[in-house]
Design a protein around this motif. Structure first.
Motif, short mmCIF file in Angstrom:
data_model
loop_
_atom_site.label_atom_id
_atom_site.label_comp_id
_atom_site.label_asym_id
_atom_site.label_seq_id
_atom_site.Cartn_x
_atom_site.Cartn_y
_atom_site.Cartn_z
N THR A 107 65.17 16.32 51.15
CA THR A 107 65.58 15.44 50.05
C THR A 107 66.81 14.62 50.43
OG1 THR A 107 66.94 17.17 49.04
CG2 THR A 107 64.65 17.02 48.31
N ASP A 108 66.99 13.57 49.70
CA ASP A 108 68.12 12.67 49.87
C ASP A 108 69.10 12.92 48.73
OD1 ASP A 108 69.21 9.69 49.03
OD2 ASP A 108 69.03 9.93 51.21
N LYS A 109 70.36 12.57 48.92
CA LYS A 109 71.35 12.80 47.87
C LYS A 109 71.06 12.03 46.59
CE LYS A 109 74.60 9.28 49.28
NZ LYS A 109 75.98 8.94 49.48
N ASN A 110 70.24 11.00 46.66
CA ASN A 110 69.89 10.22 45.47
C ASN A 110 68.64 10.74 44.76
OD1 ASN A 110 72.02 8.38 45.87
ND2 ASN A 110 70.79 7.28 47.37
N ASP A 111 68.00 11.76 45.32
CA ASP A 111 66.77 12.29 44.72
C ASP A 111 67.07 13.14 43.50
OD1 ASP A 111 65.41 11.10 46.77
OD2 ASP A 111 64.94 12.97 47.82
N LEU A 112 66.19 13.07 42.53
CA LEU A 112 66.23 13.95 41.37
C LEU A 112 65.09 14.94 41.54
CD1 LEU A 112 67.11 14.83 38.52
CD2 LEU A 112 65.56 13.08 37.62
N ILE A 113 65.43 16.24 41.60
CA ILE A 113 64.45 17.30 41.78
C ILE A 113 64.29 18.01 40.44
CG2 ILE A 113 63.86 19.41 43.06
CD1 ILE A 113 64.27 16.93 44.87
N MET A 114 63.07 18.04 39.92
CA MET A 114 62.78 18.70 38.64
C MET A 114 61.69 19.75 38.86
SD MET A 114 64.55 17.03 36.21
CE MET A 114 63.68 17.16 34.69
N TRP A 115 61.94 20.96 38.40
CA TRP A 115 60.95 22.03 38.44
C TRP A 115 60.55 22.39 37.01
CZ3 TRP A 115 58.23 24.13 42.30
CH2 TRP A 115 58.68 23.94 43.61
N TYR A 116 59.24 22.60 36.80
CA TYR A 116 58.70 22.99 35.50
C TYR A 116 57.88 24.27 35.67
CZ TYR A 116 59.81 18.21 34.15
OH TYR A 116 60.46 17.03 33.89
N PHE A 117 57.90 25.10 34.64
CA PHE A 117 57.06 26.30 34.60
C PHE A 117 56.21 26.23 33.35
CE2 PHE A 117 56.62 30.76 33.04
CZ PHE A 117 55.71 31.18 34.01
N ASN A 118 54.90 26.18 33.54
CA ASN A 118 53.95 26.06 32.42
C ASN A 118 54.35 24.94 31.45
OD1 ASN A 118 52.28 28.07 33.42
ND2 ASN A 118 53.31 29.68 32.29
N GLY A 119 54.78 23.81 32.01
CA GLY A 119 55.09 22.62 31.21
C GLY A 119 56.50 22.54 30.66
N LYS A 120 57.31 23.58 30.86
CA LYS A 120 58.70 23.57 30.36
C LYS A 120 59.66 23.47 31.53
CE LYS A 120 57.60 26.16 26.27
NZ LYS A 120 57.73 27.37 25.52
N ARG A 121 60.71 22.66 31.33
CA ARG A 121 61.68 22.46 32.42
C ARG A 121 62.33 23.79 32.77
NH1 ARG A 121 66.18 17.98 31.98
NH2 ARG A 121 66.92 19.39 30.39
N LEU A 122 62.34 24.06 34.07
CA LEU A 122 62.86 25.31 34.58
C LEU A 122 64.20 25.11 35.29
CD1 LEU A 122 62.35 28.33 35.23
CD2 LEU A 122 61.09 27.55 37.23
N ALA A 123 64.27 24.06 36.12
CA ALA A 123 65.50 23.81 36.88
C ALA A 123 65.48 22.39 37.40
CB ALA A 123 65.58 24.78 38.07
N TYR A 124 66.67 21.86 37.67
CA TYR A 124 66.76 20.54 38.30
C TYR A 124 68.09 20.40 39.01
CZ TYR A 124 69.99 18.63 34.80
OH TYR A 124 71.08 18.39 34.01
#
Length: 112
Positions: A18-35
Motif C-alpha cells: 500500500t501507499d501512504k495515500n491509500d485508504l484501507i477498509m475491512w468489513y465483516f459480514n457487511g459491517k465496518r471492522l477496521a480501517y
C-alpha cells in the motif's frame, strides 16, 4: 475459502503493497471492522474483535488472533488509492477483495 481452527490465528493477505495515500477498509459480514489511512490513524472494532485484530501498515493485511467460530463469515477488503497530479486534478481507483473464512471448533481427544 480460508479455513482455520478455533483458537488459532489467520492472516487475510491483500497481496499488495500500500501507499501512504491509500485508504484501507475491512468489513465483516457487511459491517465496518477496521480501517487505516496510511498514517497514524487507525480504527478497530472495539467490542467483538477487541484486542484480536492487527493491521499490517505496509500491505493492509488483517491478522485475527485467537479466532472464534463466531468469526466465520465474509470479510471484504477495499483499497482506495488517491493521487493528485495538481490541486484541480485528482485520480482515484478502488480494489476489492473478498475472503470467506470458516472457523471450525476445537477438537479434543477423550481418553477412557
Amino acid at each position: 475459502m480460508n479455513s482455520v481452527k478455533e483458537g488459532e490465528y489467520i492472516t487475510l493477505d491483500t497481496g499488495v503493497i500500500t501507499d501512504k495515500n491509500d485508504l484501507i477498509m475491512w468489513y465483516f459480514n457487511g459491517k465496518r471492522l477496521a480501517y487505516f489511512t496510511g498514517g497514524p490513524e487507525i480504527w478497530k472494532s472495539p467490542s467483538r474483535f477487541s484486542k484480536r485484530l492487527q493491521l499490517d501498515y505496509q500491505t493492509g493485511s488483517l491478522n485475527i488472533t485467537n479466532i472464534k467460530t463466531t468469526d466465520s463469515g465474509l470479510y471484504k477488503l477495499e483499497i482506495t488509492n488517491s493521487s493528485s497530479i495538481n490541486t484541480l486534478l485528482s485520480i482515484s481507483s478502488r480494489q476489492d477483495k473478498i475472503f470467506h473464512v470458516i472457523v471450525s471448533g476445537e477438537y479434543s481427544l477423550v481418553i477412557q
